[in-house]
Design a protein around this motif. Structure first.
Motif, mmCIF file in Angstrom:
data_model
loop_
_atom_site.group_PDB
_atom_site.id
_atom_site.type_symbol
_atom_site.label_atom_id
_atom_site.label_comp_id
_atom_site.label_asym_id
_atom_site.label_seq_id
_atom_site.Cartn_x
_atom_site.Cartn_y
_atom_site.Cartn_z
ATOM 1 N N TYR A 63 0.808 -1.217 0.000
ATOM 2 C CA TYR A 63 0.000 0.000 0.000
ATOM 3 C C TYR A 63 0.843 1.270 0.000
ATOM 4 O O TYR A 63 0.324 2.353 0.172
ATOM 5 N N LYS A 69 -0.596 -2.594 -4.722
ATOM 6 C CA LYS A 69 -1.985 -2.323 -4.352
ATOM 7 C C LYS A 69 -2.313 -0.833 -4.363
ATOM 8 O O LYS A 69 -3.451 -0.444 -4.142
ATOM 9 N N TYR A 70 -1.318 0.003 -4.636
ATOM 10 C CA TYR A 70 -1.513 1.450 -4.659
ATOM 11 C C TYR A 70 -2.082 1.868 -6.003
ATOM 12 O O TYR A 70 -1.560 1.510 -7.047
ATOM 13 N N GLN A 71 -3.170 2.620 -5.970
ATOM 14 C CA GLN A 71 -3.809 3.129 -7.184
ATOM 15 C C GLN A 71 -3.671 4.652 -7.221
ATOM 16 O O GLN A 71 -4.420 5.350 -6.545
#
Length: 76
Positions: A63, A69-71
């Motif tokens: 994250y 998982k980082y957008q």
């Protein structure tokens, strides 16, 4: 600087979570210091340390800025 070269500067769930927890700890510690509650000052120092640890765990879990998982969000 375009979006592809932008390192993110901490705009990630891990960074936001860590900073929020640490700000809460600093706020509690400041109030406790004002009221001379030494035990609560030390407990708030533990909260700040906990925020740092949680941020690191979240970054390792993906994250962080460069995590899978980082957008990233586009800036307007």
């Amino acid at each position: 600087m375009n979006a592809q070269n932008d390192p993110g500067h901490g705009h990630s769930p891990a960074a936001w979570t860590a900073v929020t927890i640490m700000l809460i700890g600093f706020t509690i510690g400041t109030v406790a210091f004002f009221f001379e509650l030494a035990w609560l000052v030390w407990a708030s120092a533990g909260i700040v340390l906990g925020g740092w640890i949680i941020g690191g765990i979240m970054a390792k879990a993906g994250y962080g800025v460069k995590g899978p998982k980082y957008q990233p969000k586009a800036h307007s």
